[in-house]
Design a protein around this motif. Sequence first.
Motif, PDB file in Angstrom:
ATOM      1  N   ARG A 159       0.811  -1.216   0.000  1.00 38.07           N
ATOM      2  CA  ARG A 159       0.000   0.000   0.000  1.00 38.07           C
ATOM      3  C   ARG A 159       0.845   1.267   0.000  1.00 38.07           C
ATOM      4  NH1 ARG A 159      -2.281   1.064   4.299  1.00 38.07           N
ATOM      5  NH2 ARG A 159      -3.918   2.438   3.502  1.00 38.07           N
ATOM      6  N   LEU A 160       1.945   1.273   0.736  1.00 39.48           N
ATOM      7  CA  LEU A 160       2.769   2.470   0.817  1.00 39.48           C
ATOM      8  C   LEU A 160       3.674   2.617  -0.400  1.00 39.48           C
ATOM      9  CD1 LEU A 160       3.693   2.523   4.613  1.00 39.48           C
ATOM     10  CD2 LEU A 160       1.855   3.733   3.419  1.00 39.48           C
ATOM     11  N   GLU A 161       4.244   1.522  -0.853  1.00 37.04           N
ATOM     12  CA  GLU A 161       5.080   1.586  -2.058  1.00 37.04           C
ATOM     13  C   GLU A 161       4.292   2.091  -3.253  1.00 37.04           C
ATOM     14  OE1 GLU A 161       8.093  -2.181  -1.043  1.00 37.04           O
ATOM     15  OE2 GLU A 161       6.270  -2.475  -2.232  1.00 37.04           O
ATOM     16  N   ALA A 162       2.999   1.800  -3.289  1.00 36.57           N
ATOM     17  CA  ALA A 162       2.158   2.173  -4.428  1.00 36.57           C
ATOM     18  C   ALA A 162       1.707   3.628  -4.405  1.00 36.57           C
ATOM     19  CB  ALA A 162       0.926   1.266  -4.473  1.00 36.57           C
ATOM     20  N   GLU A 163       2.025   4.358  -3.350  1.00 34.99           N
ATOM     21  CA  GLU A 163       1.613   5.759  -3.282  1.00 34.99           C
ATOM     22  C   GLU A 163       2.317   6.587  -4.365  1.00 34.99           C
ATOM     23  OE1 GLU A 163      -0.623   7.335  -1.673  1.00 34.99           O
ATOM     24  OE2 GLU A 163      -1.293   5.806  -0.242  1.00 34.99           O
ATOM     25  N   LYS A 164       1.750   7.765  -4.662  1.00 41.29           N
ATOM     26  CA  LYS A 164       2.260   8.610  -5.746  1.00 41.29           C
ATOM     27  C   LYS A 164       3.557   9.317  -5.351  1.00 41.29           C
ATOM     28  CE  LYS A 164      -2.342   9.322  -7.688  1.00 41.29           C
ATOM     29  NZ  LYS A 164      -3.401  10.298  -8.053  1.00 41.29           N
ATOM     30  N   ASP A 165       4.189   9.916  -6.351  1.00 37.31           N
ATOM     31  CA  ASP A 165       5.502  10.527  -6.154  1.00 37.31           C
ATOM     32  C   ASP A 165       5.484  11.629  -5.100  1.00 37.31           C
ATOM     33  OD1 ASP A 165       6.468   8.831  -8.087  1.00 37.31           O
ATOM     34  OD2 ASP A 165       6.540  10.345  -9.685  1.00 37.31           O
ATOM     35  N   ASP A 166       4.416  12.426  -5.055  1.00 39.27           N
ATOM     36  CA  ASP A 166       4.397  13.524  -4.084  1.00 39.27           C
ATOM     37  C   ASP A 166       4.372  12.994  -2.649  1.00 39.27           C
ATOM     38  OD1 ASP A 166       1.810  12.557  -4.438  1.00 39.27           O
ATOM     39  OD2 ASP A 166       0.871  14.502  -4.088  1.00 39.27           O
ATOM     40  N   PHE A 167       3.738  11.859  -2.443  1.00 39.22           N
ATOM     41  CA  PHE A 167       3.732  11.209  -1.126  1.00 39.22           C
ATOM     42  C   PHE A 167       5.159  10.865  -0.717  1.00 39.22           C
ATOM     43  CE2 PHE A 167       3.819   7.340   1.420  1.00 39.22           C
ATOM     44  CZ  PHE A 167       2.828   7.539   2.383  1.00 39.22           C
ATOM     45  N   HIS A 168       5.886  10.219  -1.611  1.00 42.74           N
ATOM     46  CA  HIS A 168       7.251   9.786  -1.286  1.00 42.74           C
ATOM     47  C   HIS A 168       8.207  10.972  -1.154  1.00 42.74           C
ATOM     48  CE1 HIS A 168       6.383   5.536  -1.495  1.00 42.74           C
ATOM     49  NE2 HIS A 168       5.686   5.762  -2.590  1.00 42.74           N
ATOM     50  N   ALA A 169       7.926  12.059  -1.880  1.00 43.91           N
ATOM     51  CA  ALA A 169       8.744  13.263  -1.714  1.00 43.91           C
ATOM     52  C   ALA A 169       8.540  13.865  -0.329  1.00 43.91           C
ATOM     53  CB  ALA A 169       8.387  14.287  -2.789  1.00 43.91           C
ATOM     54  N   ARG A 170       7.313  13.870   0.158  1.00 42.31           N
ATOM     55  CA  ARG A 170       7.042  14.379   1.511  1.00 42.31           C
ATOM     56  C   ARG A 170       7.725  13.503   2.563  1.00 42.31           C
ATOM     57  NH1 ARG A 170       1.794  14.866  -0.618  1.00 42.31           N
ATOM     58  NH2 ARG A 170       1.026  13.084   0.620  1.00 42.31           N
ATOM     59  N   VAL A 171       7.693  12.191   2.336  1.00 43.57           N
ATOM     60  CA  VAL A 171       8.337  11.257   3.259  1.00 43.57           C
ATOM     61  C   VAL A 171       9.842  11.543   3.346  1.00 43.57           C
ATOM     62  CG1 VAL A 171       8.984   8.840   3.595  1.00 43.57           C
ATOM     63  CG2 VAL A 171       6.619   9.427   3.038  1.00 43.57           C
ATOM     64  N   ARG A 172      10.483  11.710   2.195  1.00 45.44           N
ATOM     65  CA  ARG A 172      11.923  11.974   2.196  1.00 45.44           C
ATOM     66  C   ARG A 172      12.241  13.277   2.919  1.00 45.44           C
ATOM     67  NH1 ARG A 172      16.004  13.689  -2.714  1.00 45.44           N
ATOM     68  NH2 ARG A 172      17.942  13.042  -1.691  1.00 45.44           N
ATOM     69  N   ASP A 173      11.483  14.327   2.628  1.00 45.03           N
ATOM     70  CA  ASP A 173      11.724  15.619   3.275  1.00 45.03           C
ATOM     71  C   ASP A 173      11.568  15.505   4.789  1.00 45.03           C
ATOM     72  OD1 ASP A 173      12.182  16.784   0.828  1.00 45.03           O
ATOM     73  OD2 ASP A 173      10.186  17.688   0.655  1.00 45.03           O
ATOM     74  N   ALA A 174      10.579  14.738   5.226  1.00 46.04           N
ATOM     75  CA  ALA A 174      10.358  14.562   6.670  1.00 46.04           C
ATOM     76  C   ALA A 174      11.528  13.834   7.314  1.00 46.04           C
ATOM     77  CB  ALA A 174       9.059  13.801   6.909  1.00 46.04           C
ATOM     78  N   TYR A 175      12.030  12.800   6.660  1.00 45.39           N
ATOM     79  CA  TYR A 175      13.185  12.079   7.190  1.00 45.39           C
ATOM     80  C   TYR A 175      14.389  13.007   7.367  1.00 45.39           C
ATOM     81  CZ  TYR A 175      11.780   7.123   7.037  1.00 45.39           C
ATOM     82  OH  TYR A 175      11.231   5.891   7.302  1.00 45.39           O
ATOM     83  N   LEU A 176      14.657  13.807   6.357  1.00 43.99           N
ATOM     84  CA  LEU A 176      15.814  14.700   6.431  1.00 43.99           C
ATOM     85  C   LEU A 176      15.632  15.745   7.530  1.00 43.99           C
ATOM     86  CD1 LEU A 176      16.540  15.139   2.622  1.00 43.99           C
ATOM     87  CD2 LEU A 176      17.880  13.824   4.290  1.00 43.99           C
ATOM     88  N   ALA A 177      14.401  16.198   7.731  1.00 46.01           N
ATOM     89  CA  ALA A 177      14.134  17.149   8.811  1.00 46.01           C
ATOM     90  C   ALA A 177      14.345  16.497  10.176  1.00 46.01           C
ATOM     91  CB  ALA A 177      12.713  17.695   8.691  1.00 46.01           C
ATOM     92  N   LEU A 178      13.923  15.244  10.311  1.00 47.77           N
ATOM     93  CA  LEU A 178      14.130  14.520  11.568  1.00 47.77           C
ATOM     94  C   LEU A 178      15.622  14.363  11.864  1.00 47.77           C
ATOM     95  CD1 LEU A 178      11.417  11.744  11.154  1.00 47.77           C
ATOM     96  CD2 LEU A 178      11.457  13.490  12.947  1.00 47.77           C
ATOM     97  N   ALA A 179      16.383  14.023  10.839  1.00 46.68           N
ATOM     98  CA  ALA A 179      17.826  13.842  11.025  1.00 46.68           C
ATOM     99  C   ALA A 179      18.497  15.162  11.401  1.00 46.68           C
ATOM    100  CB  ALA A 179      18.443  13.277   9.752  1.00 46.68           C
ATOM    101  N   ALA A 180      18.060  16.257  10.791  1.00 45.24           N
ATOM    102  CA  ALA A 180      18.640  17.559  11.104  1.00 45.24           C
ATOM    103  C   ALA A 180      18.330  17.972  12.537  1.00 45.24           C
ATOM    104  CB  ALA A 180      18.115  18.611  10.126  1.00 45.24           C
ATOM    105  N   ALA A 181      17.172  17.544  13.042  1.00 44.02           N
ATOM    106  CA  ALA A 181      16.762  17.912  14.400  1.00 44.02           C
ATOM    107  C   ALA A 181      17.469  17.088  15.470  1.00 44.02           C
ATOM    108  CB  ALA A 181      15.253  17.762  14.542  1.00 44.02           C
ATOM    109  N   GLU A 182      17.952  15.885  15.109  1.00 40.23           N
ATOM    110  CA  GLU A 182      18.614  15.010  16.080  1.00 40.23           C
ATOM    111  C   GLU A 182      19.918  14.456  15.492  1.00 40.23           C
ATOM    112  OE1 GLU A 182      16.139  12.319  18.628  1.00 40.23           O
ATOM    113  OE2 GLU A 182      14.625  12.754  17.102  1.00 40.23           O
TER     114      GLU A 182
END
Length: 210
Positions: A159-182
């Motif tokens: 279900r998650l792999e099948a999501e559209k490109d904008d979904f996965h772009a938001r996921v990547r941005d969130a990961y990088l923000a989490l890493a920058a915060a910790e």
Amino acid sequence: MTGDTRPGLWITLEGGDGSGKTTQAVRLEEWLTGAGRTVVRTREPGGTEVGRLVRDIVLHHRGDIAPRAEALLYAADRAHHIATLVRPALERGDVVIQDRYLDSSVAYQGAGRVLDGADIRDISLWAAEGELPDLTVLLDLDPASARARLDAADKPFDRLEAEKDDFHARVRDAYLALAAAEPHRFLVIDAAGAPDDIAATVRARVAALL
């Protein structure tokens, strides 16, 4: 809670689908086992019998799941997983290598599903009684490259792999923000690099923690 209060070592691997988490988990396990350490490899969801049931629902259920319900299912699995598998292993002094933890929920259910990331983190921390890994390895890969890897694997998308490109772009941005915060907890690695080089970078960081 951190590694200061337990004898074991807890390493989580994060990143988008197709970033190579499983490959690196296997290599890290082989290296640690060869060094004489007892390793427990696990994942969320799916690290326990209860988790496998939750995994089937959140990744393979054919109908829609409300975003908040999805987030709570992941949190329920997390509470059981930490209490019955991860914490006992750490208390024994084992090394736990885990594919996905609460950062995945913040990225996928928070940013991906457009829920409040702080709420998702708070729910996850409550479920896990505040437990955080000693090290989180973020394998960062742009969504287009990740999708190409998934396509090459020639298997049905969940279900998650099948999501559209904008979904996965938001996921990547969130990961990088989490890493920058910790930055003290995260090790960010370019997942487009050679697997051997990535494994060597991970080993060097883990060796410093042992």
